[in-house]
Design a protein around this motif. Sequence first.
Motif, PDB file in Angstrom:
ATOM      1  N   VAL A 391      40.587 -16.703 -20.333  1.00 26.17           N
ATOM      2  CA  VAL A 391      41.698 -16.102 -19.725  1.00 26.17           C
ATOM      3  C   VAL A 391      41.447 -15.519 -18.198  1.00 26.17           C
ATOM      4  O   VAL A 391      42.246 -15.632 -17.302  1.00 26.17           O
ATOM      5  N   ALA A 392      40.127 -14.792 -18.268  1.00 27.38           N
ATOM      6  CA  ALA A 392      39.680 -14.273 -16.980  1.00 27.38           C
ATOM      7  C   ALA A 392      39.792 -15.354 -16.043  1.00 27.38           C
ATOM      8  O   ALA A 392      40.099 -15.239 -14.582  1.00 27.38           O
ATOM      9  N   LEU A 393      39.132 -16.335 -16.214  1.00 24.72           N
ATOM     10  CA  LEU A 393      39.105 -17.609 -15.218  1.00 24.72           C
ATOM     11  C   LEU A 393      40.489 -18.222 -14.821  1.00 24.72           C
ATOM     12  O   LEU A 393      40.637 -18.264 -13.684  1.00 24.72           O
ATOM     13  N   GLY A 394      41.475 -18.288 -15.820  1.00 29.63           N
ATOM     14  CA  GLY A 394      42.970 -18.383 -15.404  1.00 29.63           C
ATOM     15  C   GLY A 394      43.470 -17.364 -14.275  1.00 29.63           C
ATOM     16  O   GLY A 394      44.137 -17.604 -13.498  1.00 29.63           O
ATOM     17  N   MET A 395      43.072 -16.116 -14.610  1.00 32.93           N
ATOM     18  CA  MET A 395      43.571 -14.910 -13.819  1.00 32.93           C
ATOM     19  C   MET A 395      42.911 -15.030 -12.435  1.00 32.93           C
ATOM     20  O   MET A 395      43.754 -15.150 -11.250  1.00 32.93           O
ATOM     21  N   THR A 396      41.786 -15.869 -12.425  1.00 29.07           N
ATOM     22  CA  THR A 396      41.108 -15.627 -11.123  1.00 29.07           C
ATOM     23  C   THR A 396      41.592 -16.892 -10.255  1.00 29.07           C
ATOM     24  O   THR A 396      41.904 -16.753  -9.192  1.00 29.07           O
ATOM     25  N   VAL A 397      41.913 -18.087 -10.955  1.00 26.00           N
ATOM     26  CA  VAL A 397      42.491 -19.115 -10.193  1.00 26.00           C
ATOM     27  C   VAL A 397      43.884 -18.978  -9.666  1.00 26.00           C
ATOM     28  O   VAL A 397      44.171 -19.417  -8.519  1.00 26.00           O
ATOM     29  N   VAL A 398      44.536 -18.063 -10.571  1.00 28.80           N
ATOM     30  CA  VAL A 398      46.141 -17.786 -10.166  1.00 28.80           C
ATOM     31  C   VAL A 398      46.086 -17.012  -8.896  1.00 28.80           C
ATOM     32  O   VAL A 398      47.156 -16.838  -8.174  1.00 28.80           O
ATOM     33  N   GLY A 399      45.032 -15.787  -9.037  1.00 26.40           N
ATOM     34  CA  GLY A 399      45.516 -14.825  -8.126  1.00 26.40           C
ATOM     35  C   GLY A 399      44.689 -15.149  -6.728  1.00 26.40           C
ATOM     36  O   GLY A 399      44.075 -14.216  -6.177  1.00 26.40           O
ATOM     37  N   ARG A 400      45.121 -16.169  -6.117  1.00 23.44           N
ATOM     38  CA  ARG A 400      44.565 -16.613  -4.893  1.00 23.44           C
ATOM     39  C   ARG A 400      44.877 -15.842  -3.855  1.00 23.44           C
ATOM     40  O   ARG A 400      44.237 -15.470  -3.018  1.00 23.44           O
ATOM     41  N   ARG A 401      46.184 -15.192  -3.753  1.00 22.93           N
ATOM     42  CA  ARG A 401      46.647 -14.692  -2.494  1.00 22.93           C
ATOM     43  C   ARG A 401      46.088 -13.272  -2.363  1.00 22.93           C
ATOM     44  O   ARG A 401      45.754 -12.896  -0.850  1.00 22.93           O
ATOM     45  N   HIS A 402      46.366 -12.319  -3.126  1.00 23.11           N
ATOM     46  CA  HIS A 402      46.012 -10.900  -3.041  1.00 23.11           C
ATOM     47  C   HIS A 402      44.462 -10.683  -3.971  1.00 23.11           C
ATOM     48  O   HIS A 402      43.774  -9.916  -3.384  1.00 23.11           O
ATOM     49  N   ALA A 403      44.266 -11.213  -5.058  1.00 19.84           N
ATOM     50  CA  ALA A 403      43.347 -10.536  -5.881  1.00 19.84           C
ATOM     51  C   ALA A 403      41.901 -11.338  -5.380  1.00 19.84           C
ATOM     52  O   ALA A 403      40.743 -10.661  -5.247  1.00 19.84           O
ATOM     53  N   TYR A 404      41.747 -12.692  -5.311  1.00 14.71           N
ATOM     54  CA  TYR A 404      40.766 -13.476  -5.206  1.00 14.71           C
ATOM     55  C   TYR A 404      41.067 -14.585  -4.015  1.00 14.71           C
ATOM     56  O   TYR A 404      41.050 -15.625  -4.281  1.00 14.71           O
ATOM     57  N   PRO A 405      41.381 -13.822  -2.940  1.00 11.33           N
ATOM     58  CA  PRO A 405      41.670 -14.834  -1.623  1.00 11.33           C
ATOM     59  C   PRO A 405      40.287 -15.803  -1.089  1.00 11.33           C
ATOM     60  O   PRO A 405      39.223 -15.134  -1.415  1.00 11.33           O
ATOM     61  N   PRO A 406      40.470 -16.667  -0.622  1.00  4.75           N
ATOM     62  CA  PRO A 406      39.009 -17.530   0.029  1.00  4.75           C
ATOM     63  C   PRO A 406      38.740 -16.697   1.187  1.00  4.75           C
ATOM     64  O   PRO A 406      39.329 -15.687   1.818  1.00  4.75           O
ATOM     65  N   GLY A 407      37.292 -16.926   0.982  1.00  4.60           N
ATOM     66  CA  GLY A 407      36.537 -16.286   2.282  1.00  4.60           C
ATOM     67  C   GLY A 407      36.424 -16.900   3.457  1.00  4.60           C
ATOM     68  O   GLY A 407      37.264 -18.241   3.725  1.00  4.60           O
ATOM     69  N   ARG A 408      35.559 -16.887   4.320  1.00  6.56           N
ATOM     70  CA  ARG A 408      35.603 -17.268   5.646  1.00  6.56           C
ATOM     71  C   ARG A 408      35.093 -18.895   5.549  1.00  6.56           C
ATOM     72  O   ARG A 408      35.545 -19.582   6.210  1.00  6.56           O
ATOM     73  N   GLY A 409      34.273 -19.323   4.640  1.00  5.86           N
ATOM     74  CA  GLY A 409      33.652 -20.642   4.544  1.00  5.86           C
ATOM     75  C   GLY A 409      34.671 -21.538   3.800  1.00  5.86           C
ATOM     76  O   GLY A 409      34.484 -22.730   3.601  1.00  5.86           O
ATOM     77  N   GLU A 410      35.775 -20.788   3.204  1.00  6.02           N
ATOM     78  CA  GLU A 410      36.786 -21.409   2.362  1.00  6.02           C
ATOM     79  C   GLU A 410      38.097 -21.427   3.004  1.00  6.02           C
ATOM     80  O   GLU A 410      39.021 -21.762   2.333  1.00  6.02           O
ATOM     81  N   GLY A 411      38.331 -21.447   4.306  1.00  2.00           N
ATOM     82  CA  GLY A 411      39.460 -21.350   5.138  1.00  2.00           C
ATOM     83  C   GLY A 411      40.349 -19.932   5.160  1.00  2.00           C
ATOM     84  O   GLY A 411      41.439 -20.156   5.653  1.00  2.00           O
ATOM     85  N   GLY A 412      39.598 -19.061   4.746  1.00  2.53           N
ATOM     86  CA  GLY A 412      40.175 -17.645   4.823  1.00  2.53           C
ATOM     87  C   GLY A 412      39.989 -16.804   6.057  1.00  2.53           C
ATOM     88  O   GLY A 412      39.338 -17.752   7.048  1.00  2.53           O
ATOM     89  N   PRO A 413      40.281 -15.654   6.221  1.00  3.86           N
ATOM     90  CA  PRO A 413      40.180 -14.936   7.666  1.00  3.86           C
ATOM     91  C   PRO A 413      38.498 -14.949   7.888  1.00  3.86           C
ATOM     92  O   PRO A 413      37.710 -15.080   7.262  1.00  3.86           O
ATOM     93  N   GLN A 414      38.407 -15.199   9.140  1.00  3.98           N
ATOM     94  CA  GLN A 414      37.382 -15.158   9.936  1.00  3.98           C
ATOM     95  C   GLN A 414      36.748 -13.827  10.396  1.00  3.98           C
ATOM     96  O   GLN A 414      37.719 -12.921  10.455  1.00  3.98           O
TER      97      GLN A 414
END
Length: 414
Positions: A391-414
């Motif tokens: 269940v925690a894995l599912g929440m992490t996958v879904v929470g891309r925008r605010h909870a678990y956004p991508p990092g610098r090496g994943e196309g996120g903010p530099q």
Amino acid sequence: MAAEKQPTATAASSVRPSPPVRSRNLPWAPLVVLAALGFTAVTTELLPSGLLPQISRDLQVGESTVGSLTAAYAGVIVVTALPLSKFLAGRVPRKRLLVGVVFLFALSNVLLAASPVLALAVAARLLGGIAHGLLWSTMAPYVAKIVPADAMGRGMAVVFSGNSIAMAAGAPLGTLLGGIMSWRASFLVLAGVAAVLGVLAILLLPAISLSAASARPSIRLAVRQPGVVTVATAWPLLLFAHFALFTYIALFVRAEALPDAATSVSLSVIGVAGLLGIWAAGITADRFPRRSLIVTIAVIAIAFAAMPLFSGTWGGLITLTALWGAGIGAVGIYNQAAILRAGGEQGEAANGLSVVTIQLGIALGAAYGALSLSVAGAQLVPLAAAIPAAVALGMTVVGRRHAYPPGRGEGGPQ
């Protein structure tokens, strides 16, 4: 508790201004004392899990009932950590509070060792839980005040290494001592260690004026920040899964027909692997936080699901507990960064919320493990633990925008 309490340098910045500091030298004596306090706290929290069969026989209660020693410990933290820390903020100097906390640990362990019945043992654990909640509410802000701003990361690493060392050595050694002598002797030794640390804290910890205390957190404002509730739920779910199995690891090992020594070995493997997980998270959390966390949680869930099938041999048990330990060590770093990022200006309050929800997850996890034990038996407790991890894995996958956004090496903010 053990793995979910590893703060980052970012955490420190939310509780302390950053004036120019000339020296990079660390105050080693106070930091080592604080690391030892963390070691004592985590060992106190975890030790009943390794001594569960002995405590059960001595107190003449069921083994699943003895799990209440862990549940009570975590439950009282949920109820008291925020109210007590807010009440004491600005009233009691941090050094005095830390000294009082470590002597409260000593008293708790003495009372537990002397308890003739389960009810008194639970009462002793409630005192320990109060001390635990106050310690982790006070520790990071105190460290942030006594180390130079430009050496904050190193200072935090020194102090919070005590947690993982407790996982790797403290709980296993206590379990070993309990097997050689008695479970009561283990807690008396731990009480003696706490008493010595109390004296060292009086002598070596620097005093901080009340005016330097951090502002009281606003949980109401923190929960309004997008992503905070998601992180403060998914992270505790992983600890829920972890403690569902960890609390009853001795019974699982016995159900797998392995010798009792395998319990101490498993605890050591989890702790050592946790250190490796923390190291791996430290080098990936900035650039690849989202991808790394998703992979890590998936590994934990798979390891849990595989344990009933492949833990009947030493090789299988060590491999799967190593994956479990490394994953739990790493998720604390990733989620610590995530809760602070999601909290924004309310990062410290969001972090305080996560402390409470994590302890709630630990308490409910121990109860969930007891239910799984009584319904399905010790051998299937790992499979039950895999469910909340998924269940925690599912929440992490879904929470891309605010909870678990991508990092610098994943196309996120530099």
